[in-house]
Scaffold this motif. Structure first.
Motif, PDB file in Angstrom:
ATOM      1  N   LYS A   6       0.829  -1.208   0.000  1.00  0.00           N
ATOM      2  CA  LYS A   6       0.000   0.000   0.000  1.00  0.00           C
ATOM      3  C   LYS A   6       0.861   1.255   0.000  1.00  0.00           C
ATOM      4  O   LYS A   6       0.503   2.267  -0.614  1.00  0.00           O
ATOM      5  CB  LYS A   6      -0.917  -0.013   1.228  1.00  0.00           C
ATOM      6  CG  LYS A   6      -2.022  -1.030   1.168  1.00  0.00           C
ATOM      7  CD  LYS A   6      -3.036  -0.754   0.059  1.00  0.00           C
ATOM      8  CE  LYS A   6      -3.863   0.476   0.296  1.00  0.00           C
ATOM      9  NZ  LYS A   6      -4.874   0.310   1.363  1.00  0.00           N
ATOM     10  N   MET A   7       2.017   1.209   0.679  1.00  0.00           N
ATOM     11  CA  MET A   7       2.919   2.357   0.694  1.00  0.00           C
ATOM     12  C   MET A   7       3.418   2.671  -0.709  1.00  0.00           C
ATOM     13  O   MET A   7       3.432   3.835  -1.137  1.00  0.00           O
ATOM     14  CB  MET A   7       4.095   2.079   1.624  1.00  0.00           C
ATOM     15  CG  MET A   7       5.114   3.201   1.673  1.00  0.00           C
ATOM     16  SD  MET A   7       6.648   2.692   2.480  1.00  0.00           S
ATOM     17  CE  MET A   7       7.282   1.534   1.256  1.00  0.00           C
ATOM     18  N   LEU A   8       3.854   1.646  -1.451  1.00  0.00           N
ATOM     19  CA  LEU A   8       4.360   1.867  -2.801  1.00  0.00           C
ATOM     20  C   LEU A   8       3.272   2.414  -3.712  1.00  0.00           C
ATOM     21  O   LEU A   8       3.534   3.279  -4.562  1.00  0.00           O
ATOM     22  CB  LEU A   8       4.944   0.571  -3.365  1.00  0.00           C
ATOM     23  CG  LEU A   8       6.236   0.094  -2.703  1.00  0.00           C
ATOM     24  CD1 LEU A   8       6.669  -1.250  -3.281  1.00  0.00           C
ATOM     25  CD2 LEU A   8       7.353   1.119  -2.856  1.00  0.00           C
ATOM     26  N   LYS A   9       2.067   1.929  -3.558  1.00  0.00           N
ATOM     27  CA  LYS A   9       0.956   2.444  -4.372  1.00  0.00           C
ATOM     28  C   LYS A   9       0.688   3.909  -4.036  1.00  0.00           C
ATOM     29  O   LYS A   9       0.388   4.723  -4.918  1.00  0.00           O
ATOM     30  CB  LYS A   9      -0.295   1.590  -4.159  1.00  0.00           C
ATOM     31  CG  LYS A   9      -1.441   1.944  -5.103  1.00  0.00           C
ATOM     32  CD  LYS A   9      -2.586   0.965  -4.972  1.00  0.00           C
ATOM     33  CE  LYS A   9      -2.283  -0.329  -5.685  1.00  0.00           C
ATOM     34  NZ  LYS A   9      -2.283  -0.191  -7.160  1.00  0.00           N
ATOM     35  N   THR A  10       0.819   4.262  -2.764  1.00  0.00           N
ATOM     36  CA  THR A  10       0.632   5.654  -2.353  1.00  0.00           C
ATOM     37  C   THR A  10       1.715   6.541  -2.963  1.00  0.00           C
ATOM     38  O   THR A  10       1.436   7.635  -3.456  1.00  0.00           O
ATOM     39  CB  THR A  10       0.672   5.769  -0.822  1.00  0.00           C
ATOM     40  OG1 THR A  10      -0.393   4.997  -0.267  1.00  0.00           O
ATOM     41  CG2 THR A  10       0.527   7.217  -0.378  1.00  0.00           C
ATOM     42  N   LEU A  11       2.955   6.069  -2.924  1.00  0.00           N
ATOM     43  CA  LEU A  11       4.064   6.868  -3.441  1.00  0.00           C
ATOM     44  C   LEU A  11       4.028   6.986  -4.960  1.00  0.00           C
ATOM     45  O   LEU A  11       4.306   8.058  -5.521  1.00  0.00           O
ATOM     46  CB  LEU A  11       5.402   6.248  -3.012  1.00  0.00           C
ATOM     47  CG  LEU A  11       5.745   6.299  -1.517  1.00  0.00           C
ATOM     48  CD1 LEU A  11       7.051   5.554  -1.264  1.00  0.00           C
ATOM     49  CD2 LEU A  11       5.860   7.736  -1.036  1.00  0.00           C
ATOM     50  N   MET A  12       3.677   5.900  -5.661  1.00  0.00           N
ATOM     51  CA  MET A  12       3.799   5.876  -7.126  1.00  0.00           C
ATOM     52  C   MET A  12       2.480   6.041  -7.862  1.00  0.00           C
ATOM     53  O   MET A  12       2.454   6.052  -9.090  1.00  0.00           O
ATOM     54  CB  MET A  12       4.502   4.587  -7.549  1.00  0.00           C
ATOM     55  CG  MET A  12       5.956   4.567  -7.113  1.00  0.00           C
ATOM     56  SD  MET A  12       6.949   3.273  -7.875  1.00  0.00           S
ATOM     57  CE  MET A  12       6.713   1.948  -6.734  1.00  0.00           C
ATOM     58  N   GLY A  13       1.399   6.168  -7.112  1.00  0.00           N
ATOM     59  CA  GLY A  13       0.113   6.410  -7.757  1.00  0.00           C
ATOM     60  C   GLY A  13      -0.674   5.135  -7.955  1.00  0.00           C
ATOM     61  O   GLY A  13      -0.127   4.034  -8.013  1.00  0.00           O
ATOM     62  N   HIS A  14      -1.975   5.294  -8.099  1.00  0.00           N
ATOM     63  CA  HIS A  14      -2.859   4.138  -8.163  1.00  0.00           C
ATOM     64  C   HIS A  14      -2.712   3.355  -9.463  1.00  0.00           C
ATOM     65  O   HIS A  14      -3.195   2.228  -9.560  1.00  0.00           O
ATOM     66  CB  HIS A  14      -4.313   4.579  -7.971  1.00  0.00           C
ATOM     67  CG  HIS A  14      -4.595   5.071  -6.582  1.00  0.00           C
ATOM     68  ND1 HIS A  14      -4.602   4.243  -5.485  1.00  0.00           N
ATOM     69  CD2 HIS A  14      -4.840   6.324  -6.109  1.00  0.00           C
ATOM     70  CE1 HIS A  14      -4.865   4.936  -4.395  1.00  0.00           C
ATOM     71  NE2 HIS A  14      -5.012   6.204  -4.746  1.00  0.00           N
ATOM     72  N   ASN A  15      -2.061   3.939 -10.452  1.00  0.00           N
ATOM     73  CA  ASN A  15      -1.848   3.208 -11.707  1.00  0.00           C
ATOM     74  C   ASN A  15      -0.616   2.312 -11.660  1.00  0.00           C
ATOM     75  O   ASN A  15      -0.328   1.597 -12.621  1.00  0.00           O
ATOM     76  CB  ASN A  15      -1.714   4.194 -12.878  1.00  0.00           C
ATOM     77  CG  ASN A  15      -3.016   4.926 -13.137  1.00  0.00           C
ATOM     78  OD1 ASN A  15      -4.090   4.358 -12.972  1.00  0.00           O
ATOM     79  ND2 ASN A  15      -2.914   6.185 -13.540  1.00  0.00           N
ATOM     80  N   TRP A  16       0.118   2.357 -10.540  1.00  0.00           N
ATOM     81  CA  TRP A  16       1.303   1.512 -10.406  1.00  0.00           C
ATOM     82  C   TRP A  16       0.899   0.043 -10.422  1.00  0.00           C
ATOM     83  O   TRP A  16      -0.045  -0.367  -9.762  1.00  0.00           O
ATOM     84  CB  TRP A  16       2.026   1.848  -9.105  1.00  0.00           C
ATOM     85  CG  TRP A  16       3.167   0.926  -8.774  1.00  0.00           C
ATOM     86  CD1 TRP A  16       4.350   0.825  -9.444  1.00  0.00           C
ATOM     87  CD2 TRP A  16       3.222  -0.013  -7.699  1.00  0.00           C
ATOM     88  NE1 TRP A  16       5.149  -0.120  -8.850  1.00  0.00           N
ATOM     89  CE2 TRP A  16       4.493  -0.653  -7.781  1.00  0.00           C
ATOM     90  CE3 TRP A  16       2.349  -0.377  -6.684  1.00  0.00           C
ATOM     91  CZ2 TRP A  16       4.888  -1.634  -6.885  1.00  0.00           C
ATOM     92  CZ3 TRP A  16       2.744  -1.351  -5.783  1.00  0.00           C
ATOM     93  CH2 TRP A  16       4.004  -1.972  -5.881  1.00  0.00           C
ATOM     94  N   THR A  17       1.612  -0.739 -11.211  1.00  0.00           N
ATOM     95  CA  THR A  17       1.353  -2.173 -11.299  1.00  0.00           C
ATOM     96  C   THR A  17       2.301  -2.910 -10.356  1.00  0.00           C
ATOM     97  O   THR A  17       3.524  -2.843 -10.536  1.00  0.00           O
ATOM     98  CB  THR A  17       1.562  -2.686 -12.732  1.00  0.00           C
ATOM     99  OG1 THR A  17       0.699  -1.972 -13.607  1.00  0.00           O
ATOM    100  CG2 THR A  17       1.257  -4.174 -12.816  1.00  0.00           C
ATOM    101  N   PRO A  18       1.773  -3.598  -9.352  1.00  0.00           N
ATOM    102  CA  PRO A  18       2.644  -4.277  -8.386  1.00  0.00           C
ATOM    103  C   PRO A  18       3.490  -5.362  -9.032  1.00  0.00           C
ATOM    104  O   PRO A  18       3.037  -6.069  -9.941  1.00  0.00           O
ATOM    105  CB  PRO A  18       1.666  -4.878  -7.380  1.00  0.00           C
ATOM    106  CG  PRO A  18       0.410  -4.088  -7.546  1.00  0.00           C
ATOM    107  CD  PRO A  18       0.357  -3.711  -8.996  1.00  0.00           C
TER     108      PRO A  18
END
Length: 333
Positions: free
Chosen positions: A148-160
């Motif tokens: 969730k932290m990475l998605k917050t930092l890189m935006g909701h379009n970030w693909t895990p």
């Protein structure tokens, strides 16, 4: 204080437990944590008991992914003031580097690493004592927070990217896919989230250099003062334990999952002692109850864990220069 985590690591635990029909206070009590732990999220808890709580909750909920779901629910908010530092870093790489540097302010029982992993970069989670029961639940919670932290930092379009876990699956693979959208790689040589190297260079749109510097200075101060928090934590435990009877060092050490000797040493390093913290705690409790309640002196003596009224009276006279029978609210400002 390697066994400790911030109580904020349990943020959202009460609501998730209640969704499964579980009484969260009873669960806290069963693993030896104060029932009011969630009222003091900036306090400290034993990491061993934190893991025991996750394991017990997963078992009683009948859901082995309880820890993972709690981590995904929590996200970056559990990191307290570290959140503001990360959000105001200039790039993702700088944010992760600072997470590595200051993570121990959130959790002393583990650390994070940012390093190469083949052609990727790993954000790895390392527990200092990996043999503890419940460690798998703790690892999944940590990676849920990290995702969730990475998605917050890189935006909701970030693909895990893949999530790597050192343990075997705790549930059917489809259950992980339903929760994460992907299936982690189990039985790996690391517990980590993976990134592409170029993702470290991504700028953060909300970065404020001046605010970033201010928060960093604040965290540096917290870092210097972190050892001084132990007496406050011990005092909070004493407030919970004193109404149950006399409080002894072995009893408090057991609640904190450390030896008597270690507790005494840590308090000494913080410039105090067990007896002084106990005395100060009793004094503060006595003053508060006398001001804000109608308790009789005998009741107050019992509440503060004294063996008899005369022992309480001697202590009270030492604190305030008069016996409790002569005290009135006007005596002390």
């Amino acid at each position: 204080m390697q066994d400790f985590a911030r109580a904020s690591a349990l943020y959202g635990f009460d609501s998730l437990a209640e969704e499964y029909g579980l009484p969260h206070k009873a669960l806290l009590k069963e693993v030896g944590l104060p029932e009011n732990t969630l009222d003091h999220l900036q306090g400290l808890v034993s990491y061993r008991r934190f893991l025991a709580l996750l394991e017990l909750s997963a078992k009683q909920a009948g859901d082995p992914l309880f820890g993972l779901k709690l981590g995904l629910r929590q996200g970056i908010t559990v990191l307290g003031p570290i959140v503001y530092l990360l959000n105001n870093a200039s790039t993702v790489g700088e944010a992760l580097s600072e997470l590595r540097q200051y993570f121990h302010l959130h959790m002393g029982a583990a650390h994070v690493e940012v390093s190469a992993y083949g052609d990727k970069i790993q954000l790895a989670y390392r527990v200092l004592d990996p043999k503890q029961p419940g460690i798998n639940h703790g690892a999944e919670l940590a990676l849920g927070v990290g995702r969730k932290m990475l998605k917050t930092l890189m935006g909701h379009n970030w693909t895990p990217h893949p999530m790597l876990l050192e343990h075997a699956p705790q549930a059917p693979l489809q259950a992980y896919r339903d929760v994460l959208g992907i299936v982690p790689r189990f039985n790996s040589d690391t517990t980590a989230l993976l990134l592409d190297p170029e993702e470290l260079e991504l700028p953060l749109s909300e970065a404020d250099p001046a605010l970033h510097q201010l928060i960093r200075a604040h965290l540096d101060t917290l870092q210097r003062l972190s050892d001084l928090e132990l007496p406050g934590y011990v005092s909070n435990l004493m407030r919970d334990l004193l109404p149950q009877g006399r409080v002894k060092v072995d009893q408090v050490a057991e609640c904190m999952a450390m030896s008597r000797r270690t507790l005494q040493r840590r308090l000494g390093e913080s410039g105090t002692s067990f007896q002084k913290v106990l005395d100060d705690t009793r004094q503060n409790m006595a003053l508060r109850y006398l001001r804000d309640s109608q308790l009789q002196v005998t009741q107050l003596s019992d509440l503060l864990g004294y063996a008899d009224l005369s022992a309480f009276s001697r202590a009270f006279t030492r604190w305030f220069g008069m016996p409790p029978s002569r005290w009135t609210p006007d005596n002390i400002g």
